[in-house]
Motif scaffolding. Structure first.
Motif, PDB file in Angstrom:
ATOM      1  N   ALA A   1      41.042  46.862  45.908  1.00 40.81           N
ATOM      2  CA  ALA A   1      40.097  46.770  44.627  1.00 40.81           C
ATOM      3  C   ALA A   1      41.774  45.922  43.741  1.00 40.81           C
ATOM      4  CB  ALA A   1      39.792  48.027  43.557  1.00 40.81           C
ATOM      5  N   TRP A   2      42.628  46.546  44.432  1.00 48.22           N
ATOM      6  CA  TRP A   2      43.709  46.413  43.554  1.00 48.22           C
ATOM      7  C   TRP A   2      43.919  44.869  43.927  1.00 48.22           C
ATOM      8  CZ3 TRP A   2      48.347  44.804  45.997  1.00 48.22           C
ATOM      9  CH2 TRP A   2      49.254  44.722  44.939  1.00 48.22           C
ATOM     10  N   LEU A   3      44.027  44.847  45.650  1.00 48.10           N
ATOM     11  CA  LEU A   3      44.190  43.648  46.264  1.00 48.10           C
ATOM     12  C   LEU A   3      43.056  42.384  46.045  1.00 48.10           C
ATOM     13  CD1 LEU A   3      46.122  42.233  48.605  1.00 48.10           C
ATOM     14  CD2 LEU A   3      44.569  43.057  49.855  1.00 48.10           C
ATOM     15  N   MET A   4      41.982  42.669  45.767  1.00 49.28           N
ATOM     16  CA  MET A   4      41.238  41.725  45.984  1.00 49.28           C
ATOM     17  C   MET A   4      41.215  41.696  43.836  1.00 49.28           C
ATOM     18  SD  MET A   4      38.553  40.206  45.911  1.00 49.28           S
ATOM     19  CE  MET A   4      38.324  41.566  48.047  1.00 49.28           C
ATOM     20  N   ALA A   5      41.633  42.511  43.289  1.00 44.65           N
ATOM     21  CA  ALA A   5      41.695  41.792  41.502  1.00 44.65           C
ATOM     22  C   ALA A   5      43.131  41.195  41.747  1.00 44.65           C
ATOM     23  CB  ALA A   5      42.380  42.761  40.983  1.00 44.65           C
ATOM     24  N   THR A   6      44.381  41.092  42.512  1.00 45.56           N
ATOM     25  CA  THR A   6      45.174  40.207  42.319  1.00 45.56           C
ATOM     26  C   THR A   6      44.860  39.136  42.854  1.00 45.56           C
ATOM     27  OG1 THR A   6      46.793  42.244  42.807  1.00 45.56           O
ATOM     28  CG2 THR A   6      47.779  40.382  43.126  1.00 45.56           C
ATOM     29  N   LEU A   7      44.378  38.877  44.022  1.00 43.12           N
ATOM     30  CA  LEU A   7      43.979  37.080  44.811  1.00 43.12           C
ATOM     31  C   LEU A   7      43.025  37.037  43.401  1.00 43.12           C
ATOM     32  CD1 LEU A   7      42.836  38.473  48.435  1.00 43.12           C
ATOM     33  CD2 LEU A   7      44.969  37.724  47.015  1.00 43.12           C
ATOM     34  N   VAL A   8      41.993  37.190  43.119  1.00 42.41           N
ATOM     35  CA  VAL A   8      41.092  36.268  41.703  1.00 42.41           C
ATOM     36  C   VAL A   8      42.315  36.065  40.886  1.00 42.41           C
ATOM     37  CG1 VAL A   8      38.941  36.488  40.640  1.00 42.41           C
ATOM     38  CG2 VAL A   8      38.755  37.978  43.169  1.00 42.41           C
ATOM     39  N   SER A   9      42.994  37.193  40.446  1.00 43.98           N
ATOM     40  CA  SER A   9      43.350  36.659  39.682  1.00 43.98           C
ATOM     41  C   SER A   9      44.765  35.580  40.007  1.00 43.98           C
ATOM     42  CB  SER A   9      44.513  37.801  39.268  1.00 43.98           C
ATOM     43  OG  SER A   9      44.975  38.656  39.226  1.00 43.98           O
ATOM     44  N   MET A  10      45.474  35.764  40.730  1.00 42.83           N
ATOM     45  CA  MET A  10      45.518  34.951  41.079  1.00 42.83           C
ATOM     46  C   MET A  10      45.373  33.413  41.827  1.00 42.83           C
ATOM     47  SD  MET A  10      48.554  34.759  44.486  1.00 42.83           S
ATOM     48  CE  MET A  10      49.267  35.987  44.286  1.00 42.83           C
ATOM     49  N   LEU A  11      44.046  33.074  42.001  1.00 45.28           N
ATOM     50  CA  LEU A  11      43.252  32.012  42.132  1.00 45.28           C
ATOM     51  C   LEU A  11      43.031  31.698  40.795  1.00 45.28           C
ATOM     52  CD1 LEU A  11      41.960  30.461  44.122  1.00 45.28           C
ATOM     53  CD2 LEU A  11      39.895  31.737  43.988  1.00 45.28           C
ATOM     54  N   LEU A  12      42.742  32.369  39.798  1.00 43.48           N
ATOM     55  CA  LEU A  12      42.427  31.727  38.501  1.00 43.48           C
ATOM     56  C   LEU A  12      43.631  31.417  38.003  1.00 43.48           C
ATOM     57  CD1 LEU A  12      39.954  34.576  37.058  1.00 43.48           C
ATOM     58  CD2 LEU A  12      39.185  32.553  38.030  1.00 43.48           C
ATOM     59  N   ALA A  13      44.420  31.649  37.764  1.00 47.64           N
ATOM     60  CA  ALA A  13      45.808  31.023  37.721  1.00 47.64           C
ATOM     61  C   ALA A  13      46.264  29.950  38.141  1.00 47.64           C
ATOM     62  CB  ALA A  13      46.886  32.396  37.479  1.00 47.64           C
ATOM     63  N   LEU A  14      45.814  29.732  39.445  1.00 50.22           N
ATOM     64  CA  LEU A  14      46.540  28.822  40.299  1.00 50.22           C
ATOM     65  C   LEU A  14      45.487  27.845  40.140  1.00 50.22           C
ATOM     66  CD1 LEU A  14      48.020  29.962  43.633  1.00 50.22           C
ATOM     67  CD2 LEU A  14      49.355  29.745  42.184  1.00 50.22           C
ATOM     68  N   LEU A  15      44.355  27.674  40.042  1.00 51.64           N
ATOM     69  CA  LEU A  15      43.556  26.824  39.644  1.00 51.64           C
ATOM     70  C   LEU A  15      44.205  25.981  38.295  1.00 51.64           C
ATOM     71  CD1 LEU A  15      39.739  28.279  40.813  1.00 51.64           C
ATOM     72  CD2 LEU A  15      41.762  26.356  41.388  1.00 51.64           C
ATOM     73  N   GLY A  16      43.860  27.064  37.427  1.00 48.84           N
ATOM     74  CA  GLY A  16      43.998  26.733  35.880  1.00 48.84           C
ATOM     75  C   GLY A  16      45.698  25.798  35.489  1.00 48.84           C
ATOM     76  N   ALA A  17      47.183  26.351  36.566  1.00 46.30           N
ATOM     77  CA  ALA A  17      48.150  25.723  36.895  1.00 46.30           C
ATOM     78  C   ALA A  17      47.969  24.022  36.903  1.00 46.30           C
ATOM     79  CB  ALA A  17      49.148  26.685  37.796  1.00 46.30           C
TER      80      ALA A  17
END
Length: 466
Positions: free
Chosen positions: A175-191
């Protein structure tokens, strides 16, 4: 070796601003997730493990007392009923291999150690001669089981008690790994979205700066958007306007002064011709040569002033231009050697390019020695025309200096020849106005090769039309 040198060596640090921002965002997200995981572990899970371990230890102690109170024949049925109830309270899990079931997660190991310490302390409190040491295993249902030692009438008895799952174990890491990947993807898209809006005006500034460096007038940059971006565009527009105004004033001054000097020079030439019979012949010839040199210098001033004039580009042949220059030189008794290559037509400003080529040929005759060669050639994206002499040449360190207006060479032959030092400067400005460059190649004793390199497309990147 510094960190920057190390990253450049291994290529880990992106060169673009977008790549650096994305990498920085990813690193910050991972670090933030790690810090959050540590805080959750220290502030939530560890206190919960302690609390659960206390409850389990009390329950085990109560079960021991209950088993002690039951008749020996009912103890096995009591344990089976307890395990069935624990299995019903435990959610189903996916089947695991024996090696996988034998592994304990860090949270489970901490839980097992905490319960073991408490049960050992309870045994010491009852003053048992040898406190029973609890053993643990994971049964077929995937939950932990505790072996409880019981002193029966016929000797020690042991029972395995299944403990219901009271906190997540296996699911936490996924769960932690999935949350990290999803948040990283959203942040990279925003960046990426943010950097794209920042990069667009910066790219326009880069294009405009390159046009300005080539001597072209760049398009006016937009002054809208965020305050910082608008300030950059406004400042660049002001700088470009100031440079254009200064260049225009300089050209106007040179043209005015040169035009005004032509009138007294004409009068001097006429006076020398009229007084020719009354003046010593060698003196009259020297005066005429001096007037011609002054007229040539004034002519260079006018050409330098006109080199920035706007002229519509047309598609023309460099070979035809070379032949026209050779014919004009032949009319003055100068023979040029032509070495012409097969070239496509090139978008050029013909009058400006002819002035640049005439200056290069004049420099070759004035500062070099015969034969003077006029060559053409090209490649897939550019064509060139060059003038080569066979003079003494010059040091490579002087070549960049010679591009500047009014610069004179350091060699004896070049320093002693008359001229204003504007020939190469005129050719440089014309080449940049075409989106090309002036290349100078020389070595002592090997003469000078001045090459005008022109793109096959126009200065704006589009093919010119006639």
């Amino acid at each position: 070796m510094t960190a920057s040198a190390t990253t450049r060596r291994w290529g880990l640090w992106p060169r673009s601003l977008l790549g650096r921002n994305l990498l920085l965002m990813a690193v910050l997200i991972v670090l933030g997730q790690l810090v959050a995981a540590v805080l959750v572990r220290q502030m939530i899970f560890q206190p919960r493990v302690v609390q659960v371990a206390d409850g389990v230890a009390r329950n085990v102690a109560a079960l021991r007392a209950g088993l002690q109170a039951l008749p020996p024949a009912q103890r096995g049925a009591f344990v089976e009923a307890f395990n069935r109830q624990a299995a019903l309270a435990t959610p189903p899990v996916a089947p695991e291999s024996a090696a996988r079931r034998a592994l304990l997660s860090p949270m489970e190991r901490q839980f097992v150690l905490a319960v073991s310490r408490r049960l050992g302390a309870d045994g010491a409190a009852t003053q048992s001669p040898q406190p029973p040491q609890p053993l643990w295993r994971r049964d077929s249902t995937g939950v932990l089981a505790l072996r409880v030692m019981h002193e029966g009438a016929d000797g020690p008895e042991s029972y395995w008690l299944n403990l219901p799952s009271v906190f997540p174990t296996r699911e936490f890491t996924g769960a932690w790994l999935m949350a990290t990947l999803v948040s990283m993807l959203l942040a990279l898209l925003g960046a990426w979205w943010l950097q794209r809006h920042i990069h667009r005006p910066l790219a326009q500034v880069v294009v405009a700066a390159r046009q300005l460096a080539r001597g072209q007038t760049p398009a006016v940059l937009p002054e809208a958007g965020p305050e910082e971006i608008a300030t950059v565009g406004r400042s660049f527009n002001q700088m470009a306007q100031s440079l254009t105004a200064a260049d225009h004033e300089r050209a106007l001054m040179l043209a005015g002064v040169s035009h005004d000097l032509r009138t007294p020079l004409t009068k001097l030439r006429l006076g020398v011709e009229i007084a020719g019979a009354q003046v010593d012949a060698p003196l009259a010839a020297s005066m005429a040569r001096s007037i011609d040199e002054m007229d040539g210098i004034v002519g260079q001033f006018l050409q330098f002033a006109r080199s920035g004039e706007t002229e519509a580009p047309i598609t023309a042949s460099l070979n035809d231009l070379a032949q026209a220059v050779a014919e004009a030189q032949a009319d003055h008794g100068r023979a040029l050697l032509l070495e012409l290559g097969a070239l496509p037509d090139v978008p050029v400003r013909p009058q400006a390019l002819r002035r640049a080529l005439d200056n290069l040929v004049e420099n070759a005759w004035r500062h070099g020695t015969a034969p003077v060669v006029l060559r053409t050639g090209g490649g897939a994206q550019q064509a060139w025309i060059e003038v080569a002499d066979h003079g003494i040449g010059m040091d490579a360190n002087e070549l960049d200096h010679m591009r500047q207006p009014f610069a004179r060479g350091g060699g004896a032959a070049r320093a002693g020849a008359p001229g204003a030092g504007l020939g190469l400067a005129i050719a440089e400005r014309v080449a940049r106005a075409h989106g090309g460059a002036l290349e100078l190649h020389s070595a002592p004793g090997q003469g000078l090769r001045a090459r005008l390199v022109l793109p096959l497309a126009g200065p704006g990147g589009e093919p010119a039309t006639a």
